[in-house]
Motif scaffolding. Structure first.
Motif, PDB file in Angstrom:
ATOM      1  N   ARG A 259       0.829  -1.197   0.000  1.00 24.42           N
ATOM      2  CA  ARG A 259       0.000   0.000   0.000  1.00 24.42           C
ATOM      3  C   ARG A 259       0.870   1.256   0.000  1.00 24.42           C
ATOM      4  O   ARG A 259       1.825   1.381   0.764  1.00 24.42           O
ATOM      5  N   ARG A 260       0.455   2.200  -0.855  1.00 21.83           N
ATOM      6  CA  ARG A 260       1.182   3.458  -0.991  1.00 21.83           C
ATOM      7  C   ARG A 260       0.156   4.560  -1.213  1.00 21.83           C
ATOM      8  O   ARG A 260      -0.586   4.545  -2.192  1.00 21.83           O
TER       9      ARG A 260
ATOM     10  N   ALA B 192      -0.693   8.842  -1.232  1.00 22.42           N
ATOM     11  CA  ALA B 192      -0.131  10.184  -1.349  1.00 22.42           C
ATOM     12  C   ALA B 192      -0.959  11.133  -0.489  1.00 22.42           C
ATOM     13  O   ALA B 192      -2.188  11.032  -0.455  1.00 22.42           O
TER      14      ALA B 192
ATOM     15  N   GLN C  75       3.362   3.009   2.850  1.00 24.85           N
ATOM     16  CA  GLN C  75       4.310   4.019   2.379  1.00 24.85           C
ATOM     17  C   GLN C  75       3.532   5.272   2.003  1.00 24.85           C
ATOM     18  O   GLN C  75       2.450   5.188   1.420  1.00 24.85           O
ATOM     19  N   THR C  76       4.092   6.435   2.315  1.00 23.68           N
ATOM     20  CA  THR C  76       3.404   7.694   2.012  1.00 23.68           C
ATOM     21  C   THR C  76       4.357   8.671   1.328  1.00 23.68           C
ATOM     22  O   THR C  76       5.536   8.760   1.677  1.00 23.68           O
TER      23      THR C  76
ATOM     24  N   LEU D  83       2.288  12.073  -9.656  1.00 25.65           N
ATOM     25  CA  LEU D  83       1.327  11.126  -9.077  1.00 25.65           C
ATOM     26  C   LEU D  83       0.720  10.230 -10.158  1.00 25.65           C
ATOM     27  O   LEU D  83       0.514   9.029  -9.934  1.00 25.65           O
TER      28      LEU D  83
ATOM     29  N   GLU E  46       3.429   7.659 -11.006  1.00 23.30           N
ATOM     30  CA  GLU E  46       3.739   6.673  -9.963  1.00 23.30           C
ATOM     31  C   GLU E  46       2.493   5.980  -9.419  1.00 23.30           C
ATOM     32  O   GLU E  46       2.588   4.910  -8.821  1.00 23.30           O
TER      33      GLU E  46
ATOM     34  N   PRO F 297      -0.119   6.209  -6.828  1.00 25.77           N
ATOM     35  CA  PRO F 297      -0.422   5.645  -5.509  1.00 25.77           C
ATOM     36  C   PRO F 297      -1.852   5.120  -5.481  1.00 25.77           C
ATOM     37  O   PRO F 297      -2.685   5.521  -6.299  1.00 25.77           O
ATOM     38  N   GLU F 298      -2.125   4.246  -4.532  1.00 25.37           N
ATOM     39  CA  GLU F 298      -3.452   3.626  -4.463  1.00 25.37           C
ATOM     40  C   GLU F 298      -4.539   4.630  -4.074  1.00 25.37           C
ATOM     41  O   GLU F 298      -5.710   4.446  -4.411  1.00 25.37           O
TER      42      GLU F 298
END
Length: 382
Positions: free
Chosen positions: A7-8, A10, A37-38, A86, A89, A91-92
């Motif tokens: 899980r990532r 932003a 991860q953030t 974003l 990359e 993020p979820e």
């Protein structure tokens, strides 16, 4: 959907109050997903939770129409680059924390491309700029609301929201320890202490700090034994020290690096800039005088979009002027000094206010980190 290990998210928080809210939000998210991860933009509390911040948070900490215009090119450039990164990359989930002028447009752009978005907190559409509801509807899959009346208001406009309580209501104790706070700051137990909080943005400090320090000088003429504490962001210290030197109160105001909660816990009354800090003061059960001053054109534009007679959160939530508001031309040093000293001479009024603030505190207390994580999990699963 990624596994817990993958899980990532932003996050973007644009100022000190947003950093505080995001730090509390991350408590719940990391308890739910320990390997989360953030990335994004954040301040010291978010960085302490492991956020990889792609730009300094200070770049976004600008308030007022005219002030934003002066920095528009840089802020718009950051948003454009952030959106592109974003989307690359992916993020979820993207979580915009407050800073609606920056985050809502960004969220709308990401959501239109299929990214899930959450906004925390609900913009103050009940206070001013009701037209913003259309932007919220386009921007957010879900809104995390910190006041109990907000989800129903959003639902009436087709926006999903959850009441998660106000995070500060669980951070600030119901009965703050004034004695311990004073001991930590080196203040005498029997001193009369005034906390000066001129804001966390450079633009706020520029317009308010000199007035607050001049008001302190006026108060000292009447009560020479008064003690003053002023929490200041370290990055603004040089500017604030110069203003203090020119005020007539030099040497009589203790400047603190941050420590706003310690200052509010220690004080008898606070002279404070309108904003989230006024709610913090209410949760600390402290009487206050709310002040604000900004660029004259920005002020006129804001007044046109104001929906209620109050600007301070304690008054908005109480639906009455429980504490004075001195705004724009009314925020003269003499008026600020007079209104602040009045609280020191009104113990019965202070006790009644403290009771009202205690009731407000109870209304806002919820398990905010867990409720935020519950709502976000539903968004991810939806």
């Amino acid at each position: 959907m990624g596994t817990d290990e993958q899980r990532r998210f932003a996050l973007v928080a644009g100022e000190a109050s947003g950093d505080l809210l995001a730090g509390l939000l991350l408590d719940g998210l990391q308890a739910r997903w320990p390997s989360l991860q953030t990335v994004g933009i954040g301040g010291p509390r978010m960085l302490a939770h492991g956020l990889q911040s792609w730009w300094p948070q200070e770049k976004l900490a600008v308030r007022g129409y005219i002030e934003v215009l002066r920095h528009y090119a840089e802020i718009a450039g950051i948003r454009r680059q952030l959106k592109a990164r974003l989307l690359r990359e992916w993020p979820e989930l993207f979580i915009g924390v407050d800073a609606p002028d920056f985050n809502l447009d960004l969220e709308a752009g990401l959501r239109s491309r299929g990214m899930k978005t959450v906004h925390f907190v609900c913009p103050s559409i009940w206070a001013w700029r009701a037209d913003r509801i259309e932007k919220i509807r386009a921007a957010a899959d879900h809104v995390l609301c910190i006041f109990p009346f907000e989800p129903a208001l959003l639902a009436g406009h087709g926006v999903q929201g959850s009441y998660v309580g106000h995070p500060l209501a669980n951070v600030i104790p119901m009965a703050p320890d004034r004695g311990a706070a004073r001991a930590a700051l080196g203040l005498a137990p029997d001193a009369q202490v005034v906390a000066l909080l001129p804001g966390s943005r450079r633009s706020e400090v520029r317009y308010l700090a000199a007035r607050f320090f001049a008001a302190a000088a006026q108060m000292l003429k009447v009560r020479p034994a008064l003690r003053f504490v002023a929490p200041i962001l370290p990055g603004l210290r040089v500017e604030v020290e110069a203003l203090l030197q020119a005020s007539g109160a030099a040497g009589r105001v203790m400047l603190l690096d941050g420590q706003s909660h310690a200052a509010l816990a220690a004080c008898d009354v606070t002279l404070i800039a309108s904003g989230t800090a006024t709610l913090e003061a209410a949760l600390f059960k402290r009487p206050m005088v709310i002040a604000y001053n900004m660029n004259a054109l920005s002020w006129r534009l804001m007044q046109r979009k104001q929906l209620q007679p109050w600007v301070g959160l304690p008054n908005i939530l109480s639906r009455e002027f429980v504490v004075p508001e001195l705004l724009q031309e009314a925020a003269t040093p003499q008026a600020l000094a007079t209104a602040t000293l009045a609280w020191l001479d009104a113990p019965e009024k202070t006790r009644a206010l403290q009771q009202k603030f205690s009731e407000l505190h109870v209304q806002l207390q919820r398990d905010t980190p867990t409720l935020c994580a519950d709502a976000i999990q539903k968004v991810l699963e939806g």
